[in-house]
Design a protein around this motif. Sequence first.
Motif, PDB file in Angstrom:
ATOM      1  N   SER A 100       0.834  -1.199   0.000  1.00  0.00           N
ATOM      2  CA  SER A 100       0.000   0.000   0.000  1.00  0.00           C
ATOM      3  C   SER A 100       0.872   1.253   0.000  1.00  0.00           C
ATOM      4  N   ARG A 101       0.308   2.362  -0.452  1.00  0.00           N
ATOM      5  CA  ARG A 101       1.024   3.633  -0.444  1.00  0.00           C
ATOM      6  C   ARG A 101       1.172   4.141   0.990  1.00  0.00           C
ATOM      7  N   LYS A 102       1.925   5.208   1.163  1.00  0.00           N
ATOM      8  CA  LYS A 102       2.148   5.773   2.499  1.00  0.00           C
ATOM      9  C   LYS A 102       0.850   6.243   3.152  1.00  0.00           C
ATOM     10  N   ASP A 103      -0.125   6.639   2.313  1.00  0.00           N
ATOM     11  CA  ASP A 103      -1.404   7.097   2.858  1.00  0.00           C
ATOM     12  C   ASP A 103      -2.363   5.935   3.146  1.00  0.00           C
ATOM     13  N   GLY A 104      -1.886   4.707   2.951  1.00  0.00           N
ATOM     14  CA  GLY A 104      -2.692   3.536   3.257  1.00  0.00           C
ATOM     15  C   GLY A 104      -3.552   3.044   2.109  1.00  0.00           C
ATOM     16  N   LYS A 105      -3.583   3.779   1.011  1.00  0.00           N
ATOM     17  CA  LYS A 105      -4.414   3.394  -0.123  1.00  0.00           C
ATOM     18  C   LYS A 105      -3.682   2.415  -1.034  1.00  0.00           C
ATOM     19  N   ASP A 107      -1.932   0.905  -4.186  1.00  0.00           N
ATOM     20  CA  ASP A 107      -1.063   1.577  -5.157  1.00  0.00           C
ATOM     21  C   ASP A 107      -1.445   1.179  -6.588  1.00  0.00           C
TER      22      ASP A 107
END
Length: 292
Positions: A100-105, A107
Amino acid sequence: MKDYLIRGTDKLGRIRVLVAKTTAMVEESRKIHNTSPTATAALGRSLTAGVLMGAMMKNEKDVLTFKINGKGPGGNILVVARNNGTIKGEIMHPSVDLPSRKDGKLDVGGLVGNNGTLTIIMDLGLKEPYVGISKLVSGEIAEDLAHYYAYSEQQPSVVSLGVLVDKDISVKAAGGYIIQLLPGCTEEDIVLLENKLKEIKPVSALIDEGLSPEDIFNNIFEDFEMKILEKKDIEYKCDCSKEKIVKVIKGLGKTEINAMIEEDSGAEVMCHFCNTKHKFDEEELKKIMIDI
């Protein structure tokens, strides 16, 4: 509740709007292709885009093909939609996943890649299909489609596509909308719409909260005089058949078909959209050869 979309406009015909709930449709594609969470989101967004665009075509036999080649680890994505609300699609590497991306979403952009193109083909029953191509902007798909509309069709558009994957990797909520600003739309209308879109939640979150396409439509355009023109059921549905596969086999030529008979004593062809296996024995292949 079945998936469906609505198509609407403002009363002066200056704004075109399509909103869809696609949760069941995307879940069906996940089951068929056994996609990873990120691949589910990538293919799901593409399917949602395709079904919205398909609804813009005029005739039931019109066919829209939506292709993304971003050169990412997920490979190419191919979606085929019809005006009647049916759609099918595939992603080249369905099992590939990314952290997942750093924002939790999820990728999605990383899986799809952004070093490639978005191609839209519309077969409207004319001598030649319409083909539009634009470069990918992010691989996130919604941004890429908005760029396509601006670049290839000179049509200012807002595109929102969302897929929320649950902890058990099933599809919890999915949907999207396309808003297009038509001639006659004023600067005041644009500012009003922009301000509203800044405060609205992601479309997958709205659907997860239980909002219908009509609710989303009315929420976004509460300050406009709007009307809904059409409501249409949508579903993931493959139209493959043994008869269609016969045409493909005929195209291979007698030499190739004869090799199938001698080396394999038959043939098995799998549809990439629904994973259905179409089997042909020796006698069936010999009949196909006679008809060539």
